[in-house]
Structures are given as C-alpha cells and as structure tokens.
Write a protein that holds these residues in place. Structure first.
Motif, mmCIF file in Angstrom:
data_model
loop_
_atom_site.group_PDB
_atom_site.id
_atom_site.type_symbol
_atom_site.label_atom_id
_atom_site.label_comp_id
_atom_site.label_asym_id
_atom_site.label_seq_id
_atom_site.Cartn_x
_atom_site.Cartn_y
_atom_site.Cartn_z
ATOM 1 N N GLU A 179 0.803 -1.227 0.000
ATOM 2 C CA GLU A 179 0.000 0.000 0.000
ATOM 3 C C GLU A 179 0.835 1.276 0.000
ATOM 4 O O GLU A 179 0.348 2.332 -0.409
ATOM 5 C CB GLU A 179 -0.938 0.014 1.216
ATOM 6 C CG GLU A 179 -2.020 -1.053 1.187
ATOM 7 C CD GLU A 179 -3.082 -0.784 0.146
ATOM 8 O OE1 GLU A 179 -3.327 0.402 -0.166
ATOM 9 O OE2 GLU A 179 -3.653 -1.762 -0.378
ATOM 10 N N ILE A 180 2.084 1.197 0.470
ATOM 11 C CA ILE A 180 2.920 2.396 0.567
ATOM 12 C C ILE A 180 4.030 2.330 -0.493
ATOM 13 O O ILE A 180 4.932 1.484 -0.389
ATOM 14 C CB ILE A 180 3.559 2.538 1.957
ATOM 15 C CG1 ILE A 180 2.484 2.493 3.047
ATOM 16 C CG2 ILE A 180 4.365 3.821 2.049
ATOM 17 C CD1 ILE A 180 3.046 2.493 4.462
ATOM 18 N N PRO A 181 3.993 3.192 -1.483
ATOM 19 C CA PRO A 181 5.022 3.151 -2.525
ATOM 20 C C PRO A 181 6.431 3.314 -1.946
ATOM 21 O O PRO A 181 6.681 4.213 -1.151
ATOM 22 C CB PRO A 181 4.659 4.348 -3.419
ATOM 23 C CG PRO A 181 3.190 4.561 -3.190
ATOM 24 C CD PRO A 181 2.973 4.213 -1.749
ATOM 25 N N GLY A 182 7.306 2.417 -2.320
ATOM 26 C CA GLY A 182 8.700 2.519 -1.899
ATOM 27 C C GLY A 182 8.976 2.082 -0.480
ATOM 28 O O GLY A 182 10.109 2.217 0.004
ATOM 29 N N ALA A 183 7.985 1.561 0.225
ATOM 30 C CA ALA A 183 8.190 1.148 1.620
ATOM 31 C C ALA A 183 9.208 0.013 1.696
ATOM 32 O O ALA A 183 9.191 -0.911 0.885
ATOM 33 C CB ALA A 183 6.866 0.706 2.236
ATOM 34 N N ARG A 184 10.083 0.107 2.686
ATOM 35 C CA ARG A 184 11.062 -0.951 2.952
ATOM 36 C C ARG A 184 10.660 -1.591 4.277
ATOM 37 O O ARG A 184 10.848 -1.003 5.342
ATOM 38 C CB ARG A 184 12.471 -0.354 3.025
ATOM 39 C CG ARG A 184 12.956 0.216 1.676
ATOM 40 C CD ARG A 184 14.057 1.234 1.880
ATOM 41 N NE ARG A 184 13.544 2.469 2.462
ATOM 42 C CZ ARG A 184 14.312 3.417 2.992
ATOM 43 N NH1 ARG A 184 15.625 3.253 3.045
ATOM 44 N NH2 ARG A 184 13.761 4.521 3.478
ATOM 45 N N VAL A 185 10.093 -2.785 4.186
ATOM 46 C CA VAL A 185 9.408 -3.381 5.324
ATOM 47 C C VAL A 185 10.201 -4.553 5.898
ATOM 48 O O VAL A 185 10.639 -5.444 5.169
ATOM 49 C CB VAL A 185 8.000 -3.854 4.929
ATOM 50 C CG1 VAL A 185 7.293 -4.487 6.126
ATOM 51 C CG2 VAL A 185 7.178 -2.680 4.392
ATOM 52 N N THR A 186 10.361 -4.508 7.223
ATOM 53 C CA THR A 186 10.970 -5.600 7.976
ATOM 54 C C THR A 186 9.907 -6.205 8.879
ATOM 55 O O THR A 186 9.151 -5.484 9.523
ATOM 56 C CB THR A 186 12.140 -5.082 8.835
ATOM 57 O OG1 THR A 186 13.147 -4.530 7.977
ATOM 58 C CG2 THR A 186 12.739 -6.206 9.665
ATOM 59 N N ALA A 187 9.849 -7.531 8.929
ATOM 60 C CA ALA A 187 8.879 -8.225 9.776
ATOM 61 C C ALA A 187 9.605 -9.213 10.670
ATOM 62 O O ALA A 187 10.505 -9.924 10.222
ATOM 63 C CB ALA A 187 7.854 -8.961 8.916
ATOM 64 N N THR A 188 9.204 -9.261 11.939
ATOM 65 C CA THR A 188 9.826 -10.190 12.884
ATOM 66 C C THR A 188 8.776 -11.065 13.546
ATOM 67 O O THR A 188 7.601 -10.690 13.653
ATOM 68 C CB THR A 188 10.598 -9.446 13.992
ATOM 69 O OG1 THR A 188 9.648 -8.882 14.930
ATOM 70 C CG2 THR A 188 11.465 -8.335 13.431
ATOM 71 N N ASP A 189 9.218 -12.219 14.008
ATOM 72 C CA ASP A 189 8.366 -13.066 14.837
ATOM 73 C C ASP A 189 9.256 -14.068 15.547
ATOM 74 O O ASP A 189 10.269 -14.510 14.984
ATOM 75 C CB ASP A 189 7.309 -13.794 14.002
ATOM 76 C CG ASP A 189 6.074 -14.162 14.825
ATOM 77 O OD1 ASP A 189 5.019 -13.539 14.622
ATOM 78 O OD2 ASP A 189 6.183 -15.050 15.686
ATOM 79 N N LYS A 190 8.880 -14.426 16.765
ATOM 80 C CA LYS A 190 9.671 -15.418 17.496
ATOM 81 C C LYS A 190 9.346 -16.840 17.051
ATOM 82 O O LYS A 190 10.069 -17.775 17.383
ATOM 83 C CB LYS A 190 9.442 -15.289 19.002
ATOM 84 C CG LYS A 190 8.035 -15.599 19.467
ATOM 85 C CD LYS A 190 7.911 -15.430 20.978
ATOM 86 C CE LYS A 190 6.505 -15.749 21.470
ATOM 87 N NZ LYS A 190 6.380 -15.567 22.940
ATOM 88 N N SER A 191 8.256 -17.004 16.286
ATOM 89 C CA SER A 191 7.836 -18.317 15.807
ATOM 90 C C SER A 191 8.341 -18.562 14.394
ATOM 91 O O SER A 191 7.932 -17.861 13.461
ATOM 92 C CB SER A 191 6.309 -18.425 15.823
ATOM 93 O OG SER A 191 5.866 -19.527 15.054
ATOM 94 N N PRO A 192 9.203 -19.550 14.191
ATOM 95 C CA PRO A 192 9.655 -19.847 12.822
ATOM 96 C C PRO A 192 8.504 -20.303 11.936
ATOM 97 O O PRO A 192 8.507 -20.037 10.721
ATOM 98 C CB PRO A 192 10.700 -20.949 13.018
ATOM 99 C CG PRO A 192 10.418 -21.535 14.363
ATOM 100 C CD PRO A 192 9.846 -20.429 15.182
ATOM 101 N N GLU A 193 7.514 -20.981 12.526
ATOM 102 C CA GLU A 193 6.363 -21.424 11.738
ATOM 103 C C GLU A 193 5.563 -20.224 11.230
ATOM 104 O O GLU A 193 5.096 -20.221 10.082
ATOM 105 C CB GLU A 193 5.461 -22.326 12.586
ATOM 106 C CG GLU A 193 6.075 -23.654 12.978
ATOM 107 C CD GLU A 193 7.020 -23.567 14.159
ATOM 108 O OE1 GLU A 193 7.738 -24.552 14.423
ATOM 109 O OE2 GLU A 193 7.038 -22.511 14.839
ATOM 110 N N ALA A 194 5.412 -19.217 12.085
ATOM 111 C CA ALA A 194 4.702 -18.009 11.661
ATOM 112 C C ALA A 194 5.462 -17.297 10.546
ATOM 113 O O ALA A 194 4.863 -16.832 9.572
ATOM 114 C CB ALA A 194 4.507 -17.072 12.843
ATOM 115 N N LEU A 195 6.783 -17.214 10.670
ATOM 116 C CA LEU A 195 7.568 -16.554 9.628
ATOM 117 C C LEU A 195 7.455 -17.294 8.300
ATOM 118 O O LEU A 195 7.472 -16.670 7.233
ATOM 119 C CB LEU A 195 9.033 -16.451 10.048
ATOM 120 C CG LEU A 195 9.352 -15.379 11.094
ATOM 121 C CD1 LEU A 195 10.840 -15.397 11.422
ATOM 122 C CD2 LEU A 195 8.938 -13.990 10.613
ATOM 123 N N THR A 196 7.335 -18.603 8.341
ATOM 124 C CA THR A 196 7.135 -19.363 7.109
ATOM 125 C C THR A 196 5.838 -18.953 6.429
ATOM 126 O O THR A 196 5.785 -18.770 5.208
ATOM 127 C CB THR A 196 7.110 -20.876 7.411
ATOM 128 O OG1 THR A 196 8.388 -21.271 7.920
ATOM 129 C CG2 THR A 196 6.801 -21.680 6.157
#
Length: 278
Positions: free
Chosen positions: A133-150
């Motif tokens: 939704e945001i042009p040019g956004a550089r997004v980082t996402a974290t989670d302590k669950s490897p399954e969630a990150l998958t």
C-alpha cells in the motif's frame, strides 16, 4: 440406481441442507465450495449434482471439525484482509477487520518510502499490506515463531510483496542500531484470565496473551521503541478495547508526542500511537 435417502445425502443440495443444520447455511456453502474448488454461485446453480464419495467424505470431515469449533479460515487455509487473501494455519492468528484500523492509521502518518518494522508479524498481513500500500516502503517483519515466519514469507511471495524477515522476540530480532520511520505491532494483549480466551482456543495462545496482565508485551515494545525510531517516526500499537488509557499513559511516560487512540468499527479503543519528537 439406488434412490438417495434422507440420512444419506448425495446431491449438493442435500449435503448443504445436512451441514446447515449443524453449522449454518453460510458456512456450509463456504466449506463445500472450498472442498470442491468451486464458487458458492456454482453450488447454487448445480445443486442437483451428486458428490463423489471422496468429496462427500472430505466435506463431512470439515463440517464436523467446524461443528467442534475449528475456525473456518483454518479449514479453508485463507482469510481476507484489507482486500487481499492471506494464507493462514494454526501457527498464526486469523487476521481480523479491527486490525485494518492499524493499517489505515499507518497510511495516514507515513511519508514517502518509509522504513517500516512490524513486530510479531504472524501471518504477515500487516507487513505485506503496508509493503503493497505504501510506494517505496522498505518493510521488515519479525516473529519469534519460525512457523509463523514461514506463513508470512509465503504470503509475501504469493502477493508480490518485498519484505525481509527476522526470527526473534521484539527488538532483539532487529539488527543492532537500525532505526525505522514507522513501527507497528499487534502484540499479545489479552489478559490470561479473560474469558474470551476460551472462544479462541484454536488459535496460538502465545499470540493472544502475554501470560501476565495483557500489557507486558506492550510495555516492552513501548520501552524499546524510542531508540529504534527516526526523529519524527511513529509507533502504532493494536490493543484491547479497554486498554486505551493504559497504553496512552505508557506512551506518554516513554516520551512520545502526539499520543492518541483510534477506535475500531465497533467503536472500541483499538489502536494507540505516539511520535518521536524531532
């Protein structure tokens, strides 16, 4: 040819009627459409078609699971959020409309091409949506669950969103010294004694409650956010309907400016935010 009996449904119409008595007509249509790989409109137009035995068995299974409480998105493997379909399984929370308020507020406070951090991304619905939704956004996402990150990475790839991910708890997952223009999070905020947890038993408990008082993870994020924000950067947090005053107090105590709370579509406090002063 054997004539169908009332207790042995064969046609689409008969299967739907049998399932509707257990889980309601709407959900019966949704689940049969999923099992058959068809639309609900198809079911209506072809309700005299006879299901193959394996189709009938698969449908009866998901109906019984739904009747036992399994949420529909976990049975279909997807949920709509902000106009897009996200894959979900029982390692992540099911995206909800109230979280769209967080997206709407983020779009209002961000400038061009921001660096964005989504803490505890789960399915990735927030991170992926902001990246798209945001042009040019550089997004980082974290989670302590490897399954969630998958799951989050699967959704990013399927929807064409460019995000990077790190495994770990809150700011500990983020590279040392890195700062962001926008930090967002929908952390666990339900009190461990809240009776509503009983109705959420199929979703991951660690994503629902901090096991303390419902504010512990919010405190941790707020206390660490100022050092991770660029001057003028914003912190946006989803929280419980009755936690607005407490979260605003935490934000103000941490030195945030412009502290305010936005209500959800049910007119409940849902997203509180604050800005790091210039």
């Amino acid at each position: 040819m054997t004539t169908p009996t009332a207790h042995e449904p064969e046609t689409i119409a008969e299967h739907l009627a049998n399932a509707a008595a257990q889980i309601g007509r709407f959900e019966a249509h949704v689940l049969l459409a999923h099992v058959l790989g068809k639309t609900r409109e198809y079911l209506i137009a072809h309700d005299d078609e006879v299901l193959a035995p394996e189709q009938a068995t698969a449908f009866e299974l998901v109906v019984s699971m739904r009747a036992a409480g399994t949420p529909v998105p976990y049975l279909t493997g997807r949920q709509e959020f902000f106009g897009r379909w996200f894959a979900v399984d029982d390692s992540v929370l099911i995206p909800r409309p109230d979280t769209e308020v967080l997206i709407e507020q983020a779009l209002l406070v961000t400038g061009p091409a921001p660096k964005v951090l989504d803490l505890g991304t789960g399915s990735g619905c927030i991170a992926v949506t902001l990246a798209l939704e945001i042009p040019g956004a550089r997004v980082t996402a974290t989670d302590k669950s490897p399954e969630a990150l998958t799951v989050a990475k699967k959704n990013a790839a399927a929807l064409g969103a460019d995000i990077r991910t790190f495994e770990g708890e809150w700011f500990e997952a983020v590279p040392e010294g890195e700062t962001f223009d926008l930090i967002v999070s929908n952390p666990p905020y339900i009190h461990p004694q809240d009776e509503h947890l009983l109705s959420l038993e199929f979703e991951p408990a660690g994503a629902l409650t901090d096991g303390v008082d419902g504010l512990e993870d919010l405190r941790r994020i707020i206390s660490g956010a100022m050092a991770r924000l660029t001057p003028g950067g914003w912190l946006l947090l989803e929280h419980g309907w009755d936690q607005g005053p407490a979260v605003r107090e935490l934000l103000e105590a941490a030195g945030f400016a412009g502290v305010r709370t936005k209500k959800d579509y049910g007119d409940n406090d849902r997203v509180s935010m604050g800005r790091r002063a210039q």
